[in-house]
Design a protein around this motif. Structure first.
Motif, PDB file in Angstrom:
ATOM      1  N   ILE A  12     -14.564  -3.354 -15.800  1.00  0.00           N
ATOM      2  CA  ILE A  12     -15.181  -2.960 -14.482  1.00  0.00           C
ATOM      3  C   ILE A  12     -14.315  -3.779 -13.677  1.00  0.00           C
ATOM      4  CG2 ILE A  12     -17.009  -3.729 -12.886  1.00  0.00           C
ATOM      5  CD1 ILE A  12     -18.792  -4.254 -15.122  1.00  0.00           C
ATOM      6  N   LEU A  13     -13.788  -2.882 -12.551  1.00  0.00           N
ATOM      7  CA  LEU A  13     -12.692  -3.497 -11.858  1.00  0.00           C
ATOM      8  C   LEU A  13     -13.422  -3.549 -10.328  1.00  0.00           C
ATOM      9  CD1 LEU A  13     -10.400  -0.550 -12.920  1.00  0.00           C
ATOM     10  CD2 LEU A  13     -10.005  -2.980 -13.377  1.00  0.00           C
ATOM     11  N   THR A  14     -12.647  -4.194  -9.671  1.00  0.00           N
ATOM     12  CA  THR A  14     -12.934  -4.673  -8.328  1.00  0.00           C
ATOM     13  C   THR A  14     -11.658  -4.514  -7.573  1.00  0.00           C
ATOM     14  OG1 THR A  14     -12.719  -7.026  -7.785  1.00  0.00           O
ATOM     15  CG2 THR A  14     -14.617  -6.310  -8.890  1.00  0.00           C
ATOM     16  N   PHE A  15     -11.948  -3.963  -6.092  1.00  0.00           N
ATOM     17  CA  PHE A  15     -10.676  -3.768  -5.323  1.00  0.00           C
ATOM     18  C   PHE A  15     -11.365  -3.817  -3.936  1.00  0.00           C
ATOM     19  CE2 PHE A  15      -8.213  -0.832  -2.625  1.00  0.00           C
ATOM     20  CZ  PHE A  15      -6.881  -1.338  -2.776  1.00  0.00           C
ATOM     21  N   GLY A  16     -10.597  -4.641  -3.109  1.00  0.00           N
ATOM     22  CA  GLY A  16     -10.816  -4.767  -1.851  1.00  0.00           C
ATOM     23  C   GLY A  16      -9.600  -4.126  -0.605  1.00  0.00           C
ATOM     24  N   TYR A  17     -10.050  -3.212  -0.024  1.00  0.00           N
ATOM     25  CA  TYR A  17      -9.011  -2.688   0.726  1.00  0.00           C
ATOM     26  C   TYR A  17      -8.094  -3.518   1.787  1.00  0.00           C
ATOM     27  CZ  TYR A  17     -12.941  -1.437   3.828  1.00  0.00           C
ATOM     28  OH  TYR A  17     -13.703  -1.564   4.751  1.00  0.00           O
ATOM     29  N   GLY A  18      -8.943  -4.530   2.419  1.00  0.00           N
ATOM     30  CA  GLY A  18      -8.231  -5.365   3.111  1.00  0.00           C
ATOM     31  C   GLY A  18      -7.808  -4.645   4.504  1.00  0.00           C
ATOM     32  N   ASN A  19      -6.569  -5.075   4.924  1.00  0.00           N
ATOM     33  CA  ASN A  19      -5.930  -4.331   6.125  1.00  0.00           C
ATOM     34  C   ASN A  19      -4.876  -3.263   5.690  1.00  0.00           C
ATOM     35  OD1 ASN A  19      -7.049  -6.065   7.826  1.00  0.00           O
ATOM     36  ND2 ASN A  19      -5.340  -7.624   7.622  1.00  0.00           N
ATOM     37  N   ARG A  20      -4.945  -2.660   4.659  1.00  0.00           N
ATOM     38  CA  ARG A  20      -4.152  -1.482   3.883  1.00  0.00           C
ATOM     39  C   ARG A  20      -4.578  -0.456   4.985  1.00  0.00           C
ATOM     40  NH1 ARG A  20      -5.948  -3.791  -1.209  1.00  0.00           N
ATOM     41  NH2 ARG A  20      -4.190  -4.579  -2.245  1.00  0.00           N
ATOM     42  N   LYS A  21      -3.328   0.287   5.181  1.00  0.00           N
ATOM     43  CA  LYS A  21      -3.250   1.590   6.059  1.00  0.00           C
ATOM     44  C   LYS A  21      -3.236   2.892   5.364  1.00  0.00           C
ATOM     45  CE  LYS A  21      -1.052  -0.842   9.944  1.00  0.00           C
ATOM     46  NZ  LYS A  21      -1.300  -2.224   9.584  1.00  0.00           N
ATOM     47  N   ASP A  22      -3.146   2.820   3.945  1.00  0.00           N
ATOM     48  CA  ASP A  22      -3.217   4.107   3.253  1.00  0.00           C
ATOM     49  C   ASP A  22      -3.739   3.760   1.995  1.00  0.00           C
ATOM     50  OD1 ASP A  22      -1.144   3.123   1.452  1.00  0.00           O
ATOM     51  OD2 ASP A  22       0.568   3.193   2.916  1.00  0.00           O
ATOM     52  N   TYR A  23      -3.768   4.426   1.319  1.00  0.00           N
ATOM     53  CA  TYR A  23      -4.375   4.782  -0.096  1.00  0.00           C
ATOM     54  C   TYR A  23      -3.590   4.378  -1.347  1.00  0.00           C
ATOM     55  CZ  TYR A  23      -8.609   6.923   2.182  1.00  0.00           C
ATOM     56  OH  TYR A  23      -9.453   7.584   2.805  1.00  0.00           O
ATOM     57  N   ASP A  24      -2.303   3.912  -0.985  1.00  0.00           N
ATOM     58  CA  ASP A  24      -1.273   3.906  -2.238  1.00  0.00           C
ATOM     59  C   ASP A  24      -1.575   2.961  -3.130  1.00  0.00           C
ATOM     60  OD1 ASP A  24       0.124   5.569  -0.650  1.00  0.00           O
ATOM     61  OD2 ASP A  24       1.580   4.263   0.035  1.00  0.00           O
ATOM     62  N   ALA A  25      -2.070   1.707  -3.033  1.00  0.00           N
ATOM     63  CA  ALA A  25      -2.199   0.887  -3.887  1.00  0.00           C
ATOM     64  C   ALA A  25      -3.605   1.398  -4.685  1.00  0.00           C
ATOM     65  CB  ALA A  25      -2.317  -0.682  -3.433  1.00  0.00           C
ATOM     66  N   PHE A  26      -4.599   1.662  -3.925  1.00  0.00           N
ATOM     67  CA  PHE A  26      -6.071   2.243  -4.263  1.00  0.00           C
ATOM     68  C   PHE A  26      -5.632   3.399  -5.514  1.00  0.00           C
ATOM     69  CE2 PHE A  26      -9.714   4.581  -3.338  1.00  0.00           C
ATOM     70  CZ  PHE A  26     -10.760   3.946  -3.915  1.00  0.00           C
ATOM     71  N   LEU A  27      -4.931   4.247  -5.048  1.00  0.00           N
ATOM     72  CA  LEU A  27      -4.749   5.272  -6.029  1.00  0.00           C
ATOM     73  C   LEU A  27      -3.857   4.972  -7.247  1.00  0.00           C
ATOM     74  CD1 LEU A  27      -4.715   8.427  -6.874  1.00  0.00           C
ATOM     75  CD2 LEU A  27      -2.646   8.452  -5.520  1.00  0.00           C
ATOM     76  N   GLU A  28      -2.996   4.169  -7.105  1.00  0.00           N
ATOM     77  CA  GLU A  28      -2.400   3.458  -8.158  1.00  0.00           C
ATOM     78  C   GLU A  28      -2.910   3.014  -9.188  1.00  0.00           C
ATOM     79  OE1 GLU A  28       1.026  -0.067  -9.270  1.00  0.00           O
ATOM     80  OE2 GLU A  28       0.957   0.570  -7.369  1.00  0.00           O
TER      81      GLU A  28
END
Length: 140
Positions: A12-28
């Motif tokens: 089970i993973l968790t991720f917070g997008y914070g101030n990210r302006k794009d999906y790069d880290a999310f997609l990675e």
């Protein structure tokens, strides 16, 4: 446990997008951990940037063959890292529904706060991890 080892095991993973302006880290992360389902645990699926609205994330996930589910019942009314759901019974029901999905592959719990130690998703993930005996990994 190394990241490449975790990527090979169900978690089970968790991720917070914070101030990210794009999906790069999310997609990675979605690709690296072979995520099959993104579960949005925000009480309101809106953000400072339209890119992080639930409907936009859903489209992005679908384009990448990943299921997107919004579970507002897992949202937080405390405004802090301690999780106080809107309705305890609805939250319990939502946890059990997500537990079923977690049995089939990696899931990622999505919220706004980048730091998992300052976000309710950590507590949600721990409850879910205990329910299904699957390890939790918090991504930043």
């Amino acid at each position: 446990m190394k990241i490449k080892d975790i990527a090979k095991t169900r978690c089970i993973l968790t991720f917070g997008y914070g101030n990210r302006k794009d999906y790069d880290a999310f997609l990675e992360y979605l690709q690296k951990f072979d995520v099959g389902c993104v579960v949005d645990v925000r009480m309101v699926t809106r953000a400072w940037s339209r890119k992080w609205y639930g409907d936009k994330i859903k489209i992005f996930c679908e384009l990448n063959n990943i299921e997107y589910i919004s579970k507002t019942a897992l949202g937080n009314t405390s405004g802090k890292e301690n999780w106080i759901p809107i309705n305890q019974e609805e939250a319990k029901k939502a946890l059990h529904e997500i537990a079923q999905i977690a049995q089939t592959g990696n899931i990622l719990l999505l919220c706004a706060e980048m730091n998992p130690n300052r976000c309710h998703r950590k507590e949600v993930a721990d409850c879910l991890g205990n329910l299904v005996s699957i390890p939790v990994k918090h991504l930043e």
